[in-house]
Write a protein that holds these residues in place. Structure first.
Motif, PDB file in Angstrom:
ATOM      1  N   THR A   1       0.825  -1.212   0.000  1.00  0.00           N
ATOM      2  CA  THR A   1       0.000   0.000   0.000  1.00  0.00           C
ATOM      3  C   THR A   1       0.854   1.255   0.000  1.00  0.00           C
ATOM      4  O   THR A   1       0.619   2.197  -0.772  1.00  0.00           O
ATOM      5  N   THR A   2       1.867   1.289   0.856  1.00  0.00           N
ATOM      6  CA  THR A   2       2.707   2.482   0.978  1.00  0.00           C
ATOM      7  C   THR A   2       3.688   2.617  -0.174  1.00  0.00           C
ATOM      8  O   THR A   2       3.841   3.700  -0.752  1.00  0.00           O
ATOM      9  N   ASN A   3       4.364   1.527  -0.526  1.00  0.00           N
ATOM     10  CA  ASN A   3       5.481   1.599  -1.459  1.00  0.00           C
ATOM     11  C   ASN A   3       5.080   1.538  -2.924  1.00  0.00           C
ATOM     12  O   ASN A   3       5.837   1.975  -3.788  1.00  0.00           O
TER      13      ASN A   3
ATOM     14  N   ALA B   1      10.946  -3.489  -6.996  1.00  0.00           N
ATOM     15  CA  ALA B   1      11.001  -3.948  -8.384  1.00  0.00           C
ATOM     16  C   ALA B   1       9.833  -3.361  -9.170  1.00  0.00           C
ATOM     17  O   ALA B   1       9.985  -2.981 -10.345  1.00  0.00           O
ATOM     18  N   ALA B   2       8.667  -3.281  -8.544  1.00  0.00           N
ATOM     19  CA  ALA B   2       7.511  -2.666  -9.195  1.00  0.00           C
ATOM     20  C   ALA B   2       7.774  -1.197  -9.505  1.00  0.00           C
ATOM     21  O   ALA B   2       7.420  -0.702 -10.583  1.00  0.00           O
ATOM     22  N   ILE B   3       8.391  -0.492  -8.576  1.00  0.00           N
ATOM     23  CA  ILE B   3       8.696   0.922  -8.811  1.00  0.00           C
ATOM     24  C   ILE B   3       9.687   1.083  -9.961  1.00  0.00           C
ATOM     25  O   ILE B   3       9.577   2.017 -10.770  1.00  0.00           O
ATOM     26  N   HIS B   4      10.651   0.178 -10.060  1.00  0.00           N
ATOM     27  CA  HIS B   4      11.601   0.256 -11.172  1.00  0.00           C
ATOM     28  C   HIS B   4      10.872   0.162 -12.511  1.00  0.00           C
ATOM     29  O   HIS B   4      11.075   0.986 -13.406  1.00  0.00           O
ATOM     30  N   LEU B   5      10.003  -0.834 -12.661  1.00  0.00           N
ATOM     31  CA  LEU B   5       9.322  -0.989 -13.944  1.00  0.00           C
ATOM     32  C   LEU B   5       8.240   0.065 -14.150  1.00  0.00           C
ATOM     33  O   LEU B   5       7.953   0.451 -15.289  1.00  0.00           O
ATOM     34  N   LEU B   6       7.642   0.557 -13.076  1.00  0.00           N
ATOM     35  CA  LEU B   6       6.738   1.694 -13.206  1.00  0.00           C
ATOM     36  C   LEU B   6       7.487   2.891 -13.773  1.00  0.00           C
ATOM     37  O   LEU B   6       7.003   3.583 -14.677  1.00  0.00           O
TER      38      LEU B   6
END
Length: 254
Positions: free
Chosen positions: A109-111, A157-162
């Motif tokens: 939720t936060t990250n 990892a999600a933030i990287h691909l986002l």
């Protein structure tokens, strides 16, 4: 991203990397607004740092993000940089689902939802600026997993691909997407991390980051030297060794 002359909003900046980066960017001639959940702490920081603006925000709460965005843009219509800094890290033991699930959900939720909602709240405004930047914050653990923190690794990892995907989508606008990729840094992200010999001193990290922003204004990723061991293990062909070294040397992420 230019090193000065910006108006920058950094939620999650009442301590750690966020606060240290905010103060350094303010010292470099930027207008900086920091956000956090604790109003009294924000007031104390504003009193100690004249010229530092603050706004109350809970990045785990969609309504709070929308309200804070409205407040920031009303006071600072020239805002041109969003740094989606807020994040949490929790140790999880997946042998016992009843002990980790709430922590895992809070991390996601936060990250993950937090940055997505923040960017959604500001992207229309940023597209209206002649030169704007969205800075996301991933981690070296997006590229090599720490055994103790599965959901944190996955969230970064999600933030990287986002970041990679938004850069493609916003290529036809004036908005740049820059990904900050920290290694372990001596902050309170986990208990004991502030004293960890494996973590990079906070002042050293921020000084190197600001130096990289200044020397590489067109960079897609801001990578201090210390994170490259994790970031490029797969490309170098020594990924398994990187993962083994990471988890042998620092099994609790400290």
């Amino acid at each position: 991203m230019d090193i000065s002359g910006n108006t920058i909003f950094i939620p999650g900046a009442t301590s750690g990397i966020g606060l240290a980066l905010a103060l350094e960017l303010k010292a470099r001639g930027n207008t900086v607004i920091i956000g956090g959940r604790r109003t009294e702490l924000l007031e104390s920081l504003a009193a100690a740092q004249p010229g530092l603006d603050t706004v109350t925000i809970d990045t785990a709460d969609a309504a709070s993000i929308r309200a804070a965005a409205g407040e920031v843009l009303a006071r600072h219509p020239d805002l041109n940089v969003l740094v989606a800094m807020a994040g949490i890290m929790r140790v999880e033991d997946w042998h016992q689902p009843e002990t980790f699930l709430a922590d895992a959900e809070a991390v996601v939720t936060t990250n993950v939802l937090g940055p997505i909602r923040l960017i959604a709240a500001f992207v229309e405004h940023l597209r209206s600026r002649p030169a704007a930047t969205i800075m996301t914050v991933s981690s070296g653990l997006a590229f090599a997993p720490l055994r103790a923190t599965p959901s944190y690794n996955a969230s970064k990892a999600a933030i990287h691909l986002l970041s990679e995907s938004l850069r493609l989508q916003l290529a036809d606008t004036g908005v740049r997407v820059v990904e900050l990729v920290p290694p372990a840094v001596r902050t309170g992200l986990l208990p004991g991390q502030e004293e960890s010999e494996f973590a990079m001193p906070l002042d050293d990290f921020v000084a190197e980051v600001v130096g990289l922003i200044e020397s590489q204004p067109d960079a897609r990723e801001i990578q201090v030297e210390r994170v490259k061991f994790l970031r490029y293990g797969e490309a170098r062909g020594d990924y398994d060794q990187v993962v083994a070294t990471l988890n042998q040397a620092d099994p609790h992420g400290k």
